[in-house]
Write an enzyme that holds these catalytic residues in place. Structure first.
Site, PDB file in Angstrom:
ATOM      1  N   ASP A  82       9.808   1.737   2.687  1.00  0.00           N
ATOM      2  CA  ASP A  82       8.612   0.947   2.973  1.00  0.00           C
ATOM      3  C   ASP A  82       8.943  -0.536   2.860  1.00  0.00           C
ATOM      4  O   ASP A  82       9.625  -0.961   1.915  1.00  0.00           O
ATOM      5  CB  ASP A  82       7.510   1.330   1.968  1.00  0.00           C
ATOM      6  CG  ASP A  82       6.185   0.641   2.256  1.00  0.00           C
ATOM      7  OD1 ASP A  82       5.918   0.337   3.433  1.00  0.00           O
ATOM      8  OD2 ASP A  82       5.425   0.412   1.294  1.00  0.00           O
ATOM      9  N   HIS A  83       8.494  -1.327   3.827  1.00  0.00           N
ATOM     10  CA  HIS A  83       8.673  -2.780   3.811  1.00  0.00           C
ATOM     11  C   HIS A  83      10.134  -3.175   3.600  1.00  0.00           C
ATOM     12  O   HIS A  83      10.443  -4.030   2.762  1.00  0.00           O
ATOM     13  CB  HIS A  83       7.785  -3.426   2.743  1.00  0.00           C
ATOM     14  CG  HIS A  83       6.334  -3.461   3.123  1.00  0.00           C
ATOM     15  ND1 HIS A  83       5.822  -4.309   4.080  1.00  0.00           N
ATOM     16  CD2 HIS A  83       5.285  -2.712   2.691  1.00  0.00           C
ATOM     17  CE1 HIS A  83       4.523  -4.101   4.216  1.00  0.00           C
ATOM     18  NE2 HIS A  83       4.177  -3.129   3.400  1.00  0.00           N
ATOM     19  N   GLU A 134       4.968  -2.497  12.418  1.00  0.00           N
ATOM     20  CA  GLU A 134       3.737  -3.130  11.933  1.00  0.00           C
ATOM     21  C   GLU A 134       3.403  -4.301  12.827  1.00  0.00           C
ATOM     22  O   GLU A 134       4.279  -5.097  13.183  1.00  0.00           O
ATOM     23  CB  GLU A 134       3.863  -3.588  10.477  1.00  0.00           C
ATOM     24  CG  GLU A 134       2.558  -4.188   9.949  1.00  0.00           C
ATOM     25  CD  GLU A 134       2.551  -4.448   8.453  1.00  0.00           C
ATOM     26  OE1 GLU A 134       1.502  -4.874   7.942  1.00  0.00           O
ATOM     27  OE2 GLU A 134       3.580  -4.221   7.797  1.00  0.00           O
ATOM     28  N   HIS A 181      -2.874  -5.639   0.555  1.00  0.00           N
ATOM     29  CA  HIS A 181      -2.063  -5.061  -0.510  1.00  0.00           C
ATOM     30  C   HIS A 181      -2.664  -5.489  -1.850  1.00  0.00           C
ATOM     31  O   HIS A 181      -2.939  -6.671  -2.062  1.00  0.00           O
ATOM     32  CB  HIS A 181      -0.618  -5.542  -0.425  1.00  0.00           C
ATOM     33  CG  HIS A 181       0.112  -5.039   0.777  1.00  0.00           C
ATOM     34  ND1 HIS A 181       0.257  -5.789   1.927  1.00  0.00           N
ATOM     35  CD2 HIS A 181       0.733  -3.858   1.019  1.00  0.00           C
ATOM     36  CE1 HIS A 181       0.946  -5.096   2.818  1.00  0.00           C
ATOM     37  NE2 HIS A 181       1.243  -3.929   2.294  1.00  0.00           N
ATOM     38  N   GLY A 210      -2.344  -0.737   2.157  1.00  0.00           N
ATOM     39  CA  GLY A 210      -3.382  -1.281   1.293  1.00  0.00           C
ATOM     40  C   GLY A 210      -4.590  -0.374   1.198  1.00  0.00           C
ATOM     41  O   GLY A 210      -5.719  -0.774   1.495  1.00  0.00           O
ATOM     42  N   THR A 212      -5.786   1.088  -1.611  1.00  0.00           N
ATOM     43  CA  THR A 212      -6.522   0.999  -2.869  1.00  0.00           C
ATOM     44  C   THR A 212      -7.834   0.231  -2.684  1.00  0.00           C
ATOM     45  O   THR A 212      -7.869  -0.821  -2.060  1.00  0.00           O
ATOM     46  CB  THR A 212      -5.662   0.309  -3.944  1.00  0.00           C
ATOM     47  OG1 THR A 212      -4.525   1.121  -4.224  1.00  0.00           O
ATOM     48  CG2 THR A 212      -6.456   0.093  -5.229  1.00  0.00           C
ATOM     49  N   ASN A 231      -0.652   4.275   3.024  1.00  0.00           N
ATOM     50  CA  ASN A 231       0.218   3.795   1.951  1.00  0.00           C
ATOM     51  C   ASN A 231      -0.621   3.508   0.712  1.00  0.00           C
ATOM     52  O   ASN A 231      -1.679   2.878   0.805  1.00  0.00           O
ATOM     53  CB  ASN A 231       0.947   2.523   2.383  1.00  0.00           C
ATOM     54  CG  ASN A 231       2.031   2.796   3.407  1.00  0.00           C
ATOM     55  OD1 ASN A 231       2.001   3.806   4.112  1.00  0.00           O
ATOM     56  ND2 ASN A 231       2.983   1.893   3.510  1.00  0.00           N
ATOM     57  N   THR A 234      -1.139   0.610  -5.641  1.00  0.00           N
ATOM     58  CA  THR A 234      -1.780  -0.168  -6.705  1.00  0.00           C
ATOM     59  C   THR A 234      -2.597   0.700  -7.656  1.00  0.00           C
ATOM     60  O   THR A 234      -2.506   0.556  -8.877  1.00  0.00           O
ATOM     61  CB  THR A 234      -2.669  -1.273  -6.101  1.00  0.00           C
ATOM     62  OG1 THR A 234      -1.849  -2.145  -5.305  1.00  0.00           O
ATOM     63  CG2 THR A 234      -3.347  -2.079  -7.191  1.00  0.00           C
TER      64      THR A 234
END
Length: 398
Positions: A82-83, A134, A181, A210, A212, A231, A234
């Protein structure tokens, strides 16, 4: 259950209108809790490793545990970078066992994002690996990930999404429609109309970064409009921290092991809650039946050398290890020498590929061609080569 092709997993979720949880992990506690949560729900799951978290663990040390946990799991699993920060990050992640990668170039101008993403796709697809792109930008607002994703929110547009997918060939697309995020300030307002239009234009699995802080109705609407991967980190991190704080307030908390005693249970509970909310519960058998298993391949070469001293043969093998290990999709390069001096073949190469597509990509890679034509084939005419799919691993046997 075996690892499965991540692209197949996401297409299954997209077709059947549920979302797979891609849960970022930063330790063995997270790893075990995520797997246990998915098993409790009988659901597919993605073990996600974010390069922005590499400061907290050594990827080379953690990845063998991640792969072992995936292969002995009772539910289908994929492993995702990821990222990622670069093409080299993606190549390294594949070599360590990831079968999905995402290199984040979303903060760059559109043309640069397309060019870099297309480069990632060419490399990863030659290895059989799923690529997430993305478009738009999902910033960090609150929480520990905020500083890792600076900048303002940039929404994904339908026109750019259509052009980006057509020009890059990504397998799934992370879109920006209002999430962040970390924690959101106030009530999150998501642009579902934009998401619906993107989904209608692309008809491929969409991804939300993001997750959460979103509510049940919002998650349902995301999935309705094509989101097949969410994804999530948090809230897991905060659940773990809260469990530690509760223990710290107890006089009998003890040392480190006492403080973290409840961490796995807290993370597992949140993983289970999300999986059930996102519709993944009970899908494991169907996913396994419809997704290709993810098998490594052992490229085996047995050979003798002609007109070459042992020292020169060893030097040639050392050079081969250096050159061949850097080819995308090559996980390991080992060399050996027969114990029995009377054996039919004196030397061997054992080269592990991430998946079957690497066989062809490796054969035609310029670094392999140069090494083989210049140093190996002239002295190793007496050889045999076989590729084996590795269908069983020690941890699966009982």
């Amino acid at each position: 259950m075996p690892l499965v092709d991540m692209g197949d997993m996401l297409r299954h979720a997209y077709t059947h209108r549920y979302a797979v949880g891609a849960f970022d992990l930063v330790s063995l506690d997270f790893l075990q809790a995520i797997i246990e949560g998915a098993e409790a729900c009988d659901a597919p799951v993605i073990l996600s490793l974010a390069e922005s978290h590499f400061a907290y663990f050594d990827l080379e040390l953690l990845m063998p545990a991640v792969e072992a946990a995936a292969r002995r799991s009772r539910v289908p699993v994929a492993i995702h970078l990821d990222h990622g920060a670069s093409l080299e990050s993606a190549r390294r992640a594949i070599a360590l066992g990831c079968n999905g990668v995402m290199v984040d170039t979303s903060s760059q101008p559109f043309a640069a994002n397309v060019a870099r993403s297309a480069e990632i796709v060419r490399m990863a697809h030659a290895c059989g690996v799923t690529v997430e792109g993305e478009l738009g930008y999902v910033p960090g607002v609150e929480g520990e990930d905020a500083e890792r994703h600076p900048g303002a929110l940039v929404y994904t547009t339908v026109e750019e999404a259509r052009d980006y997918v057509a020009q890059t060939g990504v397998d799934c697309l992370a879109v920006s429609i209002g999430t962040v995020h970390g924690h959101m300030r106030g009530t999150p307002e998501l642009d579902f109309e934009r998401l619906a239009a993107i989904n209608a234009a692309l008809r491929l699995p969409l991804v939300i970064h993001g997750g959460t802080g979103l509510g049940e109705t919002q998650f349902r609407r995301l999935i309705e409009h094509g989101v097949a991967k969410i994804n999530y980190y948090t809230a897991l991190s905060e659940a773990a921290a809260a469990a530690i704080r509760r223990r710290a307030l107890q006089t009998d908390a003890g040392g480190y092991t006492g403080l973290v005693r409840d961490v796995q249970a807290a993370i597992r509970a949140e993983v289970e809650r999300c999986i059930r909310l996102w519709g993944g519960a009970g899908r494991a058998a169907d996913v396994l039946a419809q997704c290709r298993p993810w098998h490594n391949v052992e490229h085996v070469i047995l050979y003798n050398t002609a007109g070459m001293a042992d020292a020169d043969a060893h030097a040639m093998m050392a050079e081969g290890q250096r050159v061949l290990a850097a080819i995308p999709g090559v996980r390991q390069v080992a060399v050996g020498e027969a114990v029995d001096e009377a054996a039919r073949y004196r030397y061997c190469w054992l080269i592990r590929f991430s998946a079957q597509p690497v066989i062809s990509a490796y054969k035609h890679h310029p670094d392999h061609v140069d090494f083989a034509d210049r140093l190996f084939r002239p002295v190793a005419a007496d050889r045999v080569t076989v590729d084996f799919a590795l269908r069983s691993h020690n941890q699966e046997l009982s």
